[in-house]
Scaffold this motif. Structure first.
Motif, PDB file in Angstrom:
ATOM      1  N   THR A 249       2.405   6.834  -2.673  1.00  0.00           N
ATOM      2  CA  THR A 249       2.292   5.555  -3.378  1.00  0.00           C
ATOM      3  C   THR A 249       2.980   4.450  -2.601  1.00  0.00           C
ATOM      4  OG1 THR A 249       2.246   6.697  -5.513  1.00  0.00           O
ATOM      5  CG2 THR A 249       2.791   4.357  -5.534  1.00  0.00           C
ATOM      6  N   ALA A 250       4.171   4.743  -2.073  1.00  0.00           N
ATOM      7  CA  ALA A 250       4.906   3.743  -1.297  1.00  0.00           C
ATOM      8  C   ALA A 250       4.121   3.336  -0.055  1.00  0.00           C
ATOM      9  CB  ALA A 250       6.270   4.302  -0.907  1.00  0.00           C
ATOM     10  N   PHE A 251       3.491   4.306   0.594  1.00  0.00           N
ATOM     11  CA  PHE A 251       2.693   4.002   1.779  1.00  0.00           C
ATOM     12  C   PHE A 251       1.526   3.085   1.432  1.00  0.00           C
ATOM     13  CE2 PHE A 251      -0.999   5.072   4.459  1.00  0.00           C
ATOM     14  CZ  PHE A 251      -0.493   4.702   5.705  1.00  0.00           C
ATOM     15  N   LEU A 252       0.834   3.401   0.353  1.00  0.00           N
ATOM     16  CA  LEU A 252      -0.318   2.598  -0.057  1.00  0.00           C
ATOM     17  C   LEU A 252       0.099   1.214  -0.535  1.00  0.00           C
ATOM     18  CD1 LEU A 252      -2.342   5.381  -1.904  1.00  0.00           C
ATOM     19  CD2 LEU A 252      -2.846   4.379   0.338  1.00  0.00           C
ATOM     20  N   GLU A 253       1.277   1.128  -1.137  1.00  0.00           N
ATOM     21  CA  GLU A 253       1.774  -0.161  -1.624  1.00  0.00           C
ATOM     22  C   GLU A 253       2.563  -0.919  -0.553  1.00  0.00           C
ATOM     23  OE1 GLU A 253       4.001   0.739  -5.138  1.00  0.00           O
ATOM     24  OE2 GLU A 253       2.205   1.177  -6.344  1.00  0.00           O
ATOM     25  N   LYS A 254       2.655  -0.334   0.637  1.00  0.00           N
ATOM     26  CA  LYS A 254       3.339  -0.952   1.784  1.00  0.00           C
ATOM     27  C   LYS A 254       4.782  -1.330   1.443  1.00  0.00           C
ATOM     28  CE  LYS A 254      -0.967  -2.650   3.809  1.00  0.00           C
ATOM     29  NZ  LYS A 254      -1.719  -3.815   4.338  1.00  0.00           N
ATOM     30  N   ARG A 255       5.502  -0.368   0.873  1.00  0.00           N
ATOM     31  CA  ARG A 255       6.911  -0.547   0.557  1.00  0.00           C
ATOM     32  C   ARG A 255       7.684   0.710   0.957  1.00  0.00           C
ATOM     33  NH1 ARG A 255       8.121   2.783  -3.579  1.00  0.00           N
ATOM     34  NH2 ARG A 255       6.426   3.367  -5.038  1.00  0.00           N
ATOM     35  N   PRO A 256       8.995   0.630   1.136  1.00  0.00           N
ATOM     36  CA  PRO A 256       9.768   1.831   1.466  1.00  0.00           C
ATOM     37  C   PRO A 256       9.795   2.772   0.271  1.00  0.00           C
ATOM     38  CG  PRO A 256      10.995  -0.179   1.982  1.00  0.00           C
ATOM     39  CD  PRO A 256       9.829  -0.595   1.137  1.00  0.00           C
TER      40      PRO A 256
END
Length: 262
Positions: A249-256
């Motif tokens: 999810t973090a990867f898809l949302e471009k967040r750590p």
């Protein structure tokens, strides 16, 4: 804890465990073996500890068995020696299977059981001064307890040479045969090891533990339907785990991801 070990956990989660007997070249005896095993078990249960950095104080990483301990062992019967060896076996197994990455900063010589500690670590960085030797045969002994870990690292062919010769070999040779990953000047080894330990904090802690177990499960196994099925099960389980879901999810949302501290 005695003064023979020093443990510090940073606020980022790096647990630095230092063998602290520089006057004895960080050699270990039966008491230190039990104490170090207990420390590792405590770290495994401590959610604040995410990476282990293992090093030694002074000029040596570890000279292996302490002279006083060796004198006591010489007077033991076989049953006492077996109990004694089992304690060392437990230490090696505990370090080898620790549920977090283990990084060794080898700033000086490592002999005998000290080589065993190095072989049990996931990442090893060493200085040119860090000579190695499996000295047991010079004493009429064999490196039995540490052999599974050393042979796994350097292979049977190299083990047949160094187990039998007892010779000293350089950190450059240790790197060539797979015992050491990278070399650095003596005053930079700890810095390099700490840098890598810090980089590991960016990875999912549970996924690193699972990846470590995966290597143990897959290494040297024949590629067959049973093994490929096991690997498929492992990734499926990891994808639906809380950490896997957070990471994706973090990867898809471009967040750590939430395990990365800022």
């Amino acid at each position: 804890m005695s003064k023979s070990l020093d443990i510090k956990i940073s606020n980022t989660g790096i647990a630095t465990l230092t063998l602290n007997r520089p006057e004895r070249h960080n050699a270990f005896d039966d008491e230190l073996i039990v104490e170090m095993t207990e420390v590792l078990e405590q770290l495994a249960a401590n959610p604040q500890a995410r990476v282990l950095l293992l090093t030694g104080a002074g000029k040596s990483f570890s000279a292996g068995a302490d002279l006083g301990w060796m004198k006591r062992m010489a007077s033991y019967g076989e049953a006492e020696n077996l109990a004694d060896a089992q304690k060392l076996a437990k230490l090696m197994h505990t370090l080898d299977t620790l549920n977090m990455p283990t990084v060794a900063a080898v700033q000086g010589p490592a002999y005998g059981g000290g080589v065993g500690l190095v072989a049990c670590c996931d990442m090893v960085f060493a200085a040119p001064e860090a000579q190695f030797s499996l000295t047991e045969v010079k004493l009429g002994l064999i490196p039995a307890v540490i052999s599974p870990y050393v042979i796994r690292k350097i292979g049977a062919g190299q083990a047949r040479r160094y187990f039998l010769s007892g010779e000293r070999f350089s950190s450059a040779i240790a790197q060539k045969i797979g015992l050491v990953h990278e070399l650095a000047p003596q005053d930079e080894v700890a810095v390099l090891a700490t840098s890598w330990a810090t980089q590991l904090l960016n990875n999912g802690p549970l996924s690193m533990a699972a990846a470590k177990r995966l290597v143990a499960e897959v290494a040297d196994k024949p590629i067959c339907s049973e093994l490929t099925g096991l690997c498929a099960q492992r990734i499926a389980a990891q994808r639906v785990s809380a950490e896997g879901q957070e990471g994706l999810t973090a990867f898809l949302e471009k967040r750590p991801p939430n395990w990365v501290k800022h």
